[in-house]
Design a protein around this motif. Structure first.
Motif, mmCIF file in Angstrom:
data_model
loop_
_atom_site.group_PDB
_atom_site.id
_atom_site.type_symbol
_atom_site.label_atom_id
_atom_site.label_comp_id
_atom_site.label_asym_id
_atom_site.label_seq_id
_atom_site.Cartn_x
_atom_site.Cartn_y
_atom_site.Cartn_z
ATOM 1 N N ARG A 33 0.826 -1.202 0.000
ATOM 2 C CA ARG A 33 0.000 0.000 0.000
ATOM 3 C C ARG A 33 0.859 1.250 0.000
ATOM 4 O O ARG A 33 0.348 2.361 0.135
ATOM 5 C CB ARG A 33 -0.830 -0.042 1.275
ATOM 6 N N GLU A 34 2.179 1.068 -0.150
ATOM 7 C CA GLU A 34 3.074 2.220 -0.124
ATOM 8 C C GLU A 34 2.757 3.160 -1.283
ATOM 9 O O GLU A 34 2.672 2.741 -2.422
ATOM 10 C CB GLU A 34 4.531 1.757 -0.223
ATOM 11 N N GLY A 35 2.560 4.434 -0.964
ATOM 12 C CA GLY A 35 2.250 5.412 -1.996
ATOM 13 C C GLY A 35 0.764 5.591 -2.247
ATOM 14 O O GLY A 35 0.367 6.298 -3.166
ATOM 15 N N LEU A 36 -0.072 4.954 -1.443
ATOM 16 C CA LEU A 36 -1.527 5.176 -1.519
ATOM 17 C C LEU A 36 -1.933 6.142 -0.408
ATOM 18 O O LEU A 36 -1.346 6.125 0.679
ATOM 19 C CB LEU A 36 -2.294 3.876 -1.287
ATOM 20 N N ALA A 37 -2.924 6.967 -0.678
ATOM 21 C CA ALA A 37 -3.457 7.823 0.379
ATOM 22 C C ALA A 37 -3.867 6.945 1.550
ATOM 23 O O ALA A 37 -4.398 5.856 1.360
ATOM 24 C CB ALA A 37 -4.661 8.607 -0.141
ATOM 25 N N GLN A 38 -3.610 7.430 2.744
ATOM 26 C CA GLN A 38 -3.909 6.640 3.940
ATOM 27 C C GLN A 38 -5.141 7.188 4.653
ATOM 28 O O GLN A 38 -5.230 8.373 4.936
ATOM 29 C CB GLN A 38 -2.704 6.678 4.866
ATOM 30 N N TYR A 39 -6.083 6.330 4.930
ATOM 31 C CA TYR A 39 -7.218 6.672 5.777
ATOM 32 C C TYR A 39 -7.142 5.756 6.993
ATOM 33 O O TYR A 39 -6.901 6.200 8.117
ATOM 34 C CB TYR A 39 -8.511 6.498 4.984
ATOM 35 N N SER A 40 -7.293 4.455 6.754
ATOM 36 C CA SER A 40 -7.282 3.485 7.845
ATOM 37 C C SER A 40 -6.209 2.445 7.593
ATOM 38 O O SER A 40 -6.291 1.675 6.633
ATOM 39 C CB SER A 40 -8.645 2.804 7.933
ATOM 40 N N MET A 41 -5.217 2.408 8.487
ATOM 41 C CA MET A 41 -4.147 1.420 8.340
ATOM 42 C C MET A 41 -4.704 0.003 8.433
ATOM 43 O O MET A 41 -4.153 -0.928 7.861
ATOM 44 C CB MET A 41 -3.135 1.598 9.465
ATOM 45 N N THR A 42 -5.772 -0.163 9.178
ATOM 46 C CA THR A 42 -6.331 -1.492 9.420
ATOM 47 C C THR A 42 -7.186 -1.959 8.250
ATOM 48 O O THR A 42 -7.344 -3.161 8.047
ATOM 49 C CB THR A 42 -7.190 -1.463 10.706
ATOM 50 N N CYS A 43 -7.742 -1.028 7.504
ATOM 51 C CA CYS A 43 -8.708 -1.403 6.462
ATOM 52 C C CYS A 43 -8.260 -1.105 5.033
ATOM 53 O O CYS A 43 -8.581 -1.874 4.130
ATOM 54 C CB CYS A 43 -10.043 -0.706 6.734
ATOM 55 N N ASP A 44 -7.580 0.003 4.818
ATOM 56 C CA ASP A 44 -7.221 0.384 3.440
ATOM 57 C C ASP A 44 -6.585 -0.802 2.699
ATOM 58 O O ASP A 44 -5.606 -1.367 3.160
ATOM 59 C CB ASP A 44 -6.169 1.502 3.429
ATOM 60 N N THR A 45 -7.132 -1.115 1.558
ATOM 61 C CA THR A 45 -6.603 -2.221 0.751
ATOM 62 C C THR A 45 -6.678 -1.832 -0.709
ATOM 63 O O THR A 45 -7.674 -1.253 -1.143
ATOM 64 C CB THR A 45 -7.438 -3.510 0.972
ATOM 65 N N LEU A 46 -5.636 -2.146 -1.472
ATOM 66 C CA LEU A 46 -5.695 -1.922 -2.913
ATOM 67 C C LEU A 46 -6.721 -2.869 -3.510
ATOM 68 O O LEU A 46 -6.781 -4.046 -3.146
ATOM 69 C CB LEU A 46 -4.319 -2.194 -3.543
ATOM 70 N N GLY A 47 -7.532 -2.359 -4.442
ATOM 71 C CA GLY A 47 -8.521 -3.194 -5.111
ATOM 72 C C GLY A 47 -8.227 -3.281 -6.597
ATOM 73 O O GLY A 47 -7.637 -2.370 -7.173
ATOM 74 N N LEU A 48 -8.660 -4.373 -7.208
ATOM 75 C CA LEU A 48 -8.377 -4.612 -8.630
ATOM 76 C C LEU A 48 -9.674 -4.815 -9.398
ATOM 77 O O LEU A 48 -10.529 -5.595 -8.969
ATOM 78 C CB LEU A 48 -7.506 -5.866 -8.780
ATOM 79 N N TYR A 49 -9.805 -4.123 -10.521
ATOM 80 C CA TYR A 49 -10.981 -4.262 -11.378
ATOM 81 C C TYR A 49 -10.618 -4.874 -12.722
ATOM 82 O O TYR A 49 -9.562 -4.530 -13.293
ATOM 83 C CB TYR A 49 -11.598 -2.886 -11.679
ATOM 84 N N ALA A 50 -11.491 -5.704 -13.231
ATOM 85 C CA ALA A 50 -11.323 -6.265 -14.567
ATOM 86 C C ALA A 50 -12.685 -6.760 -15.053
ATOM 87 O O ALA A 50 -13.638 -6.811 -14.288
ATOM 88 C CB ALA A 50 -10.316 -7.413 -14.542
ATOM 89 N N ARG A 51 -12.737 -7.131 -16.327
ATOM 90 C CA ARG A 51 -13.995 -7.649 -16.872
ATOM 91 C C ARG A 51 -13.992 -9.172 -16.994
ATOM 92 O O ARG A 51 -14.909 -9.759 -17.560
ATOM 93 C CB ARG A 51 -14.311 -6.988 -18.215
ATOM 94 N N SER A 52 -12.937 -9.814 -16.446
ATOM 95 C CA SER A 52 -12.936 -11.285 -16.409
ATOM 96 C C SER A 52 -12.075 -11.740 -15.243
ATOM 97 O O SER A 52 -11.170 -11.028 -14.812
ATOM 98 C CB SER A 52 -12.391 -11.872 -17.721
ATOM 99 N N VAL A 53 -12.383 -12.935 -14.753
ATOM 100 C CA VAL A 53 -11.555 -13.493 -13.676
ATOM 101 C C VAL A 53 -10.165 -13.838 -14.209
ATOM 102 O O VAL A 53 -9.173 -13.734 -13.488
ATOM 103 C CB VAL A 53 -12.238 -14.718 -13.040
#
Lengths: 442, 442
Positions: free
Chosen positions: A195-215
């Protein structure tokens, strides 16, 4: 040949590997799509077509044997993630029109090192910390929100403007836009991606998410980000027949709208038809406390996270963030710590429960995307899983009363991300084919 | 008048508030001190004297009523913390001679908004993630390490080159240099200060650390960073007489060298003499597991954190970091999760134990700073407290067999940072006066 912008990442990659598609032509197709649709969807906070094309041409110059596993694949980046060559403005008046920071967030370093084509920055709610929406619209109905806070990332992938996008999730900011935009969305196990370099709100919850149109695309990303379970995932498709599938309404269920309720019934019916053993899962009563604990943790951590910008320019900060710094709810440290410890106590309890099933399904959102852009929707169904730090996959395929998309979430024990994708691919095939959602776009 | 460079932050601030010291003159004094000593101590990774003076002159132009609570106070910043106007190189060949990133880490935003004079970047071990030391030396003996990974921050404050410095701690990287350099070092409760914009190694352990030469200075910083306990700290000094003080050797005690053992005895003697009720505290046996759990958590989280730079330039990365990405120790997710959950289970247990005492003392380091610059020393005495996420304050004052500094650590329950400072101020007065360390420098 299908227009390149319609391809999933895996499809585009296959054509590029065969030499049948250049990165430049792929980029041109996407840019044309964006040009056609941007005035409606407004998914981009920053996009420089010339710069995208220059990057694409550079990628085309790389000899085949030196190309990365994401060579040329288009990625949109939520505008709370640092990119060295594009501004990061957090949808904040403090940082609007700021310079490019010359530093990449860790996941961007990974994506670039894998050959990705970073297209631009996608819209977010302010610091990904509020539910005030706009300007982005839902590609399936421009009078409705695409969800948030990863608004532009969800909308851009849903609208075929980019193959892959990065979001973040602190409550429901990745999964909810996934549901609203009819795309796959993975919130991996907490800590599985830097998560380095992402805006921080909650250290316990903030998670990078991934979007795509197929698994398949998410599996490709899972390899790039080196997600790994202890148990290897079989190469063969997950067998739905005989699978033990739990449907977990959670204590939030009374919030479910007619669309989510219908999707819930439909999913059970489809999985039963495919031979799965479906049962209802009721969690121990203590799990109900997680909603309050999640709120406490965010309040306590936001108090810390927003201090700098509060001191710098309180007048330019959303009032809800200033309130957190000022601790207007008078949250005690004791309550904050009890919330940490309560969630920590339940994590292994959840892992053990989830391990008894091949899959656990839970709602992604209250219902279809609500009308209006002012609010990005209710994250209640997601926040519990976020603070339990478990992998969540939104699977699209269902439709609400207005024909708009509704997804369901597959949740697993911590660090079973690949398992969740493996099961999700099998379930997704069924839900997409028979769930009832009809793409009206284009 | 004493040379300004010798002043603590609180002392300098008082003179500036009375109009008896300008920021420019203060900066000139510090720069002269640095010029005199830098060839020996080598604490700075980046320092531009002209830029420091320009900032100082700008600060002098601010009218008194608009000055911040840290107006003009000199701060050194560990070179793993983003500063918009100075490069951040992480002591890494990947980022050496990089540009200034045009973005500030959250704590830097807070410090600047409070009027601090950011002097420059201080040396660190590579990404604050390894124990390979150099080039900085210990100001008390240049043949010895100043500790690490916050090497330059500890050395610069210890050598009177700056009043305040920022470090980080993932195992013992703030407390150990505190002990080796004879300065106060606060590792606050995990989460009490934002970590946005800091290099990431371990989400569970990484904590911003604060260095100063007096507890008053740390109290000043605690106000700026809005640290807050539930119970207000009395304005009156902490009464040592009658205080209930526990000495907690921990299971790491067999590593203690003669200097730490002597400091241990001396501290008990001094506190007893001052009227404190001193007792030995033995922790429940399960706490012994924390050493292994800490190692597992770092291994599991380093695997994620270093991936980007590994893919970008594996050949320029310390082998220990590459090994973590490759998971050469074959750490399972199961072991990683059990380590998370074990530590989480013990956090409230520790809080309850610690709450029975006014203060708990534990060793800061194995002994005096070891000879040689190649290694920054052993963090074993600190890592347990780091992963318990509790406030730790190094109190200087003792001396080892070679007359070099040794400190002891005051630990408290989580979110009792101000209490720890309050007690530490009273203990520090005693330890500094009678602990036996004689400053031979200057």
């Amino acid at each position: 040949m299908v227009e390149p912008y319609r391809l999933t990442a895996s499809q585009a990659l296959a054509l590029m590997q065969k030499g049948e598609l250049s990165v430049e032509d792929y980029a041109k197709s996407l840019l044309a799509r964006i040009k056609e649709r941007d005035h409606v969807v407004k998914a981009w906070a920053y996009l420089d077509p010339e710069f995208v094309l220059a990057q694409a041409r550079d990628l085309d110059q790389i000899p085949p044997e030196k190309r990365g596993p994401l060579h040329g694949i288009s990625v949109g980046v939520k505008d709370v993630i640092l990119t060295k060559d594009m501004p990061t403005c957090h949808n904040s008046d403090i940082y609007r029109n700021g310079p490019a920071p010359l530093v990449d967030a860790a996941p961007i370093i990974t994506l670039r090192a894998s050959g990705a084509l970073i297209m631009g920055k996608t819209t977010t709610t302010e610091f990904a910390a509020v539910v005030d929406g706009g300007p982005s619209t839902n590609p399936h109905d421009s009078t409705r929100t695409p969800g948030g806070s990863s608004s532009g990332s969800g909308a851009a992938v849903g609208d075929y403007q980019v193959a892959i996008a990065l979001g973040t999730q602190t409550a429901g900011s990745t999964i909810r836009p996934g549901s609203f935009n009819s795309i796959y969305a993975l919130k991996p196990t907490w800590g599985a991606i830097s998560r380095e370099g992402l805006a921080q709100y909650s250290m316990t919850c903030d998670t990078l998410g991934l979007y795509a149109r197929s698994v398949e695309d998410l599996e490709l990303l899972s390899k790039v980000f080196k997600l790994e379970d202890d148990e290897p995932v079989p190469a063969a498709p997950f067998p739905v027949k005989g699978a033990k599938v739990a449907f977990c309404k959670t204590h939030v269920w009374p919030k479910a709208g007619p669309g989510t309720k219908a999707a819930w019934e439909k999913a059970q019916e489809l999985l039963k038809k495919a031979g799965a053993n479906v049962e209802e899962l009721e969690l121990p009563a203590e799990f109900e406390k997680i909603t309050e604990w999640h709120a406490n943790v965010l309040a306590g951590e936001g108090r810390t996270s927003f201090l700098g910008n509060y001191l710098l320019a309180k007048d330019k900060l959303n009032k809800s963030m200033a309130d957190q710094v000022e601790n207007t709810t008078k949250l005690s440290r004791k309550a904050q710590l009890e919330s940490y410890d309560g969630c920590a106590r339940l994590r292994p309890v959840w892992d053990e429960i989830a391990s008894k099933y091949d899959a656990v399904i839970t709602p992604s959102a209250v219902d279809e995307a609500p009308v209006g852009l002012a609010r990005t929707g209710d994250p209640s169904f997601c926040s519990m899983w976020t603070i339990l730090q478990v992998p969540c996959l939104n699977i699209p395929g269902f439709a609400g009363e207005n024909g708009l998309p509704i997804g369901l979430t597959l949740v697993g024990p911590r660090y079973h991300d690949l398992h969740v994708l493996h099961v999700g691919k099998a379930f997704g095939k069924i839900f997409e084919a028979e769930g009832g959602f009809q793409l009206k776009l284009f």
